[in-house]
Design a protein around this motif. Structure first.
Motif, PDB file in Angstrom:
ATOM      1  N   PHE A  11      60.234  -0.455 -33.008  1.00 24.48           N
ATOM      2  CA  PHE A  11      59.344  -0.636 -31.874  1.00 24.48           C
ATOM      3  C   PHE A  11      58.500  -1.876 -32.120  1.00 24.48           C
ATOM      4  O   PHE A  11      58.326  -2.324 -33.256  1.00 24.48           O
ATOM      5  N   GLY A  12      58.014  -2.441 -31.041  1.00 26.42           N
ATOM      6  CA  GLY A  12      57.236  -3.664 -31.127  1.00 26.42           C
ATOM      7  C   GLY A  12      55.774  -3.442 -30.813  1.00 26.42           C
ATOM      8  O   GLY A  12      55.387  -2.452 -30.178  1.00 26.42           O
ATOM      9  N   LEU A  13      54.957  -4.367 -31.267  1.00 26.39           N
ATOM     10  CA  LEU A  13      53.523  -4.290 -31.047  1.00 26.39           C
ATOM     11  C   LEU A  13      53.003  -5.685 -30.716  1.00 26.39           C
ATOM     12  O   LEU A  13      53.306  -6.653 -31.419  1.00 26.39           O
ATOM     13  N   LEU A  14      52.257  -5.800 -29.636  1.00 27.88           N
ATOM     14  CA  LEU A  14      51.655  -7.064 -29.229  1.00 27.88           C
ATOM     15  C   LEU A  14      50.140  -6.934 -29.270  1.00 27.88           C
ATOM     16  O   LEU A  14      49.590  -5.916 -28.831  1.00 27.88           O
ATOM     17  N   MET A  15      49.471  -7.962 -29.789  1.00 30.34           N
ATOM     18  CA  MET A  15      48.024  -8.052 -29.681  1.00 30.34           C
ATOM     19  C   MET A  15      47.685  -9.289 -28.866  1.00 30.34           C
ATOM     20  O   MET A  15      48.219 -10.376 -29.134  1.00 30.34           O
ATOM     21  N   LEU A  16      46.843  -9.115 -27.836  1.00 32.63           N
ATOM     22  CA  LEU A  16      46.505 -10.203 -26.925  1.00 32.63           C
ATOM     23  C   LEU A  16      44.993 -10.431 -26.932  1.00 32.63           C
ATOM     24  O   LEU A  16      44.217  -9.472 -27.001  1.00 32.63           O
ATOM     25  N   ASP A  17      44.609 -11.684 -26.820  1.00 28.07           N
ATOM     26  CA  ASP A  17      43.205 -12.017 -26.705  1.00 28.07           C
ATOM     27  C   ASP A  17      43.050 -13.099 -25.640  1.00 28.07           C
ATOM     28  O   ASP A  17      43.728 -14.131 -25.701  1.00 28.07           O
ATOM     29  N   LEU A  18      42.185 -12.842 -24.648  1.00 31.59           N
ATOM     30  CA  LEU A  18      41.971 -13.844 -23.605  1.00 31.59           C
ATOM     31  C   LEU A  18      41.261 -15.063 -24.193  1.00 31.59           C
ATOM     32  O   LEU A  18      40.256 -14.927 -24.905  1.00 31.59           O
ATOM     33  N   ASP A  19      41.774 -16.228 -23.890  1.00 30.90           N
ATOM     34  CA  ASP A  19      41.189 -17.464 -24.421  1.00 30.90           C
ATOM     35  C   ASP A  19      39.918 -17.823 -23.651  1.00 30.90           C
ATOM     36  O   ASP A  19      39.906 -17.797 -22.409  1.00 30.90           O
ATOM     37  N   HIS A  20      38.866 -18.158 -24.386  1.00 31.38           N
ATOM     38  CA  HIS A  20      37.617 -18.653 -23.792  1.00 31.38           C
ATOM     39  C   HIS A  20      37.052 -17.694 -22.744  1.00 31.38           C
ATOM     40  O   HIS A  20      36.510 -18.129 -21.721  1.00 31.38           O
ATOM     41  N   PHE A  21      37.140 -16.408 -23.010  1.00 34.08           N
ATOM     42  CA  PHE A  21      36.655 -15.443 -22.029  1.00 34.08           C
ATOM     43  C   PHE A  21      35.136 -15.514 -21.867  1.00 34.08           C
ATOM     44  O   PHE A  21      34.599 -15.248 -20.790  1.00 34.08           O
ATOM     45  N   LYS A  22      34.434 -15.896 -22.941  1.00 31.21           N
ATOM     46  CA  LYS A  22      32.975 -16.007 -22.854  1.00 31.21           C
ATOM     47  C   LYS A  22      32.565 -17.004 -21.774  1.00 31.21           C
ATOM     48  O   LYS A  22      31.546 -16.829 -21.098  1.00 31.21           O
ATOM     49  N   GLN A  23      33.368 -18.046 -21.596  1.00 32.49           N
ATOM     50  CA  GLN A  23      33.051 -19.035 -20.573  1.00 32.49           C
ATOM     51  C   GLN A  23      33.126 -18.436 -19.164  1.00 32.49           C
ATOM     52  O   GLN A  23      32.378 -18.835 -18.270  1.00 32.49           O
ATOM     53  N   VAL A  24      34.021 -17.489 -18.974  1.00 29.62           N
ATOM     54  CA  VAL A  24      34.124 -16.814 -17.676  1.00 29.62           C
ATOM     55  C   VAL A  24      32.839 -16.056 -17.387  1.00 29.62           C
ATOM     56  O   VAL A  24      32.251 -16.160 -16.298  1.00 29.62           O
ATOM     57  N   ASN A  25      32.367 -15.278 -18.368  1.00 25.63           N
ATOM     58  CA  ASN A  25      31.119 -14.532 -18.181  1.00 25.63           C
ATOM     59  C   ASN A  25      29.928 -15.463 -17.976  1.00 25.63           C
ATOM     60  O   ASN A  25      29.064 -15.211 -17.129  1.00 25.63           O
ATOM     61  N   ASP A  26      29.874 -16.539 -18.752  1.00 26.26           N
ATOM     62  CA  ASP A  26      28.740 -17.459 -18.648  1.00 26.26           C
ATOM     63  C   ASP A  26      28.737 -18.216 -17.318  1.00 26.26           C
ATOM     64  O   ASP A  26      27.673 -18.507 -16.763  1.00 26.26           O
ATOM     65  N   THR A  27      29.927 -18.516 -16.794  1.00 23.37           N
ATOM     66  CA  THR A  27      30.031 -19.310 -15.570  1.00 23.37           C
ATOM     67  C   THR A  27      29.925 -18.463 -14.311  1.00 23.37           C
ATOM     68  O   THR A  27      29.225 -18.822 -13.353  1.00 23.37           O
ATOM     69  N   TYR A  28      30.617 -17.317 -14.293  1.00 22.58           N
ATOM     70  CA  TYR A  28      30.718 -16.522 -13.067  1.00 22.58           C
ATOM     71  C   TYR A  28      29.918 -15.226 -13.117  1.00 22.58           C
ATOM     72  O   TYR A  28      29.738 -14.583 -12.081  1.00 22.58           O
ATOM     73  N   GLY A  29      29.481 -14.812 -14.297  1.00 18.57           N
ATOM     74  CA  GLY A  29      28.739 -13.565 -14.422  1.00 18.57           C
ATOM     75  C   GLY A  29      29.605 -12.438 -14.962  1.00 18.57           C
ATOM     76  O   GLY A  29      30.840 -12.500 -14.932  1.00 18.57           O
ATOM     77  N   HIS A  30      28.943 -11.394 -15.436  1.00 15.62           N
ATOM     78  CA  HIS A  30      29.674 -10.301 -16.085  1.00 15.62           C
ATOM     79  C   HIS A  30      30.474  -9.454 -15.099  1.00 15.62           C
ATOM     80  O   HIS A  30      31.513  -8.890 -15.467  1.00 15.62           O
ATOM     81  N   LEU A  31      30.025  -9.348 -13.862  1.00 17.44           N
ATOM     82  CA  LEU A  31      30.818  -8.598 -12.876  1.00 17.44           C
ATOM     83  C   LEU A  31      32.144  -9.289 -12.612  1.00 17.44           C
ATOM     84  O   LEU A  31      33.195  -8.637 -12.496  1.00 17.44           O
ATOM     85  N   ALA A  32      32.106 -10.613 -12.527  1.00 18.95           N
ATOM     86  CA  ALA A  32      33.353 -11.362 -12.375  1.00 18.95           C
ATOM     87  C   ALA A  32      34.216 -11.218 -13.619  1.00 18.95           C
ATOM     88  O   ALA A  32      35.449 -11.121 -13.529  1.00 18.95           O
ATOM     89  N   GLY A  33      33.569 -11.187 -14.790  1.00 17.62           N
ATOM     90  CA  GLY A  33      34.319 -10.978 -16.023  1.00 17.62           C
ATOM     91  C   GLY A  33      35.025  -9.636 -16.033  1.00 17.62           C
ATOM     92  O   GLY A  33      36.176  -9.524 -16.476  1.00 17.62           O
ATOM     93  N   ASP A  34      34.344  -8.608 -15.515  1.00 17.64           N
ATOM     94  CA  ASP A  34      34.987  -7.287 -15.417  1.00 17.64           C
ATOM     95  C   ASP A  34      36.180  -7.333 -14.467  1.00 17.64           C
ATOM     96  O   ASP A  34      37.216  -6.696 -14.714  1.00 17.64           O
ATOM     97  N   ALA A  35      36.049  -8.065 -13.368  1.00 15.74           N
ATOM     98  CA  ALA A  35      37.164  -8.202 -12.423  1.00 15.74           C
ATOM     99  C   ALA A  35      38.342  -8.907 -13.085  1.00 15.74           C
ATOM    100  O   ALA A  35      39.512  -8.551 -12.843  1.00 15.74           O
ATOM    101  N   VAL A  36      38.061  -9.892 -13.934  1.00 13.98           N
ATOM    102  CA  VAL A  36      39.129 -10.583 -14.663  1.00 13.98           C
ATOM    103  C   VAL A  36      39.833  -9.610 -15.605  1.00 13.98           C
ATOM    104  O   VAL A  36      41.074  -9.591 -15.687  1.00 13.98           O
ATOM    105  N   LEU A  37      39.066  -8.786 -16.309  1.00 15.74           N
ATOM    106  CA  LEU A  37      39.679  -7.817 -17.221  1.00 15.74           C
ATOM    107  C   LEU A  37      40.595  -6.853 -16.479  1.00 15.74           C
ATOM    108  O   LEU A  37      41.693  -6.527 -16.949  1.00 15.74           O
ATOM    109  N   ARG A  38      40.157  -6.397 -15.310  1.00 17.26           N
ATOM    110  CA  ARG A  38      41.001  -5.490 -14.519  1.00 17.26           C
ATOM    111  C   ARG A  38      42.263  -6.191 -14.033  1.00 17.26           C
ATOM    112  O   ARG A  38      43.356  -5.616 -14.056  1.00 17.26           O
TER     113      ARG A  38
END
Length: 398
Positions: free
Chosen positions: A263-290
């Protein structure tokens, strides 16, 4: 969506007001009152459970009004059926939905109109089959039974399809669109109880009250199941949380060890996600995560694969029965899906997202879950350190 809701409501009103060659006698009015009173009684008795179910449910909510509305399909003429649906949904709106989340009246009207159109579609099937109601189905034996079953299937399918365009947010996965297997199983169960209600009303009306105890028990049983699922789900994305994903991964590891499979296993990390929160706000960051969560689910192979969120912007994917060449294809599909996302943020759209992905395969990269996670994490770190927005297999690191 507004235009669609208005059209469905207009269709429901038009079909209700057209003349029907069916006499309404005192017995039929009494049946209407019995169904309406029992529906209200069941709603009141299960109101607290219903509220909790709505809070913990992450998929389209299935209520239990079909027990009464489908019985109405089989024993009531269309005008009285409209009164039944309107009464049940009006009570739900006032006593449950409004107090829970301030559901606007327009939403209640739209829901009732869609249910009424589903009821009329089921009645049309009954008329075409030659059994306009449950009493006329009795002398026909199996033909009458199949007619009632066809009406139930029609109600189920038409309702599922009519609801989609009326929803504010339409998911990208079958579960987000139509609910889980258990949700739909609950709807089938309520339709079956509705058919039995109709038979009782036609033969021995007093027996209809016997449906209340098992119905309320079913209500609580479904709640317990939803709470169990919610305990293993991330509230923000609907994915497995750390505990739920680990539990599933350990079972997959044990099965692979017994069967000598991979079986396989993948680990993913969004690049520069902090910039999304800082630029658009945490609610937008939550929308990105969804949005990213939905993109990952749509990109994996199917029901056997499990996607989890490990907190922050880190995700993990379990891919049972996969080999080295195939895991890379799945990872690339996920990377491209994330890169193509356009996430609304007010009047703007968030684009240019990317993810770094590390891959590991059992048993090559390790024979314990922690070793596999460490290996995938090492590959992920290498992907981020060498430019981001790429896929790295731990075997390629030497």
């Amino acid at each position: 969506m507004v235009v669609y809701c208005l059209l469905t409501e207009a269709a429901a009103v038009t079909l209700t007001l057209r003349p029907f060659p069916i006499a309404v006698d005192r017995r039929t009015v009494l049946i209407l009152l019995v169904l309406l009173l029992l529906g209200v009684a069941q709603s009141e008795a299960g109101r607290r459970v219903e509220r909790i179910r709505r809070r913990v449910s992450g998929s389209p909510h299935i209520n239990m009004t079909s027990v009464w509305t489908f019985a109405g399909v089989l024993v009531l003429p269309p005008p009285l059926l409209a009164v039944l649906v309107g009464g049940l949904y009006g009570h739900l709106a006032i006593r449950s939905w409004y107090r829970l989340q301030r559901v606007p009246a327009s939403r209640t009207v739209s829901n009732a109109a869609i249910i009424l159109l589903s009821c009329y579609a089921a009645q049309a099937v009954m008329r075409v089959s030659g059994s306009p109601d449950v009493r006329s189905a009795f002398p026909r034996g199996w033909a009458g039974t199949f007619a009632i079953a066809a009406a139930g299937v029609t109600f189920f399918v038409v309702n599922a399809l009519l609801v989609l365009p009326a929803r504010r947010e339409i998911g990208r996965t079958p579960e987000a669109l139509f609910g889980t297997w258990s949700d739909n199983g609950l709807e089938v169960a309520t339709l079956c109880l509705g058919a039995l209600n109709a038979v009782a009303l036609a033969v021995l009306p007093g027996l209809v009250v016997l449906v209340l105890p098992p119905l309320l028990l079913l209500h609580r049983t479904v709640l317990v199941k939803q709470l169990e699922v919610a305990a293993h789900r991330d509230a923000k994305t609907g994915l497995y949380n750390t505990s739920g994903w680990h539990s599933l991964a350990e079972r997959t590891l044990a099965a692979a060890a017994r069967q000598r499979s991979t079986f396989g296993l993948l680990m993913l990390d969004l690049d520069h996600f902090k910039q999304v929160n800082d630029t658009y706000g945490h609610l937008a960051g939550d929308a990105v995560l969804r949005a990213v969560a939905e993109a990952i689910i749509a990109a994996v192979r199917g029901r056997g694969d499990a996607v989890g969120r490990f907190g922050g912007e880190e995700f993990v994917v379990l891919l049972p029965g996969i080999a080295h060449p195939d895991i890379g294809a799945v990872a690339e599909r996920i990377r491209r899906a994330v890169a193509a996302l356009k996430v609304p943020a007010g009047t703007l759209s968030i684009t240019g997202l990317s993810t770094s992905i590390g891959m590991a395969v059992y048993p090559t990269a390790g024979t314990s879950l922690q070793r596999l996670l460490d290996a995938a994490d090492t590959a992920l770190y290498h992907a981020k350190a060498t430019g981001r927005n790429k896929v790295v297999h731990v075997a390629d690191l030497g």
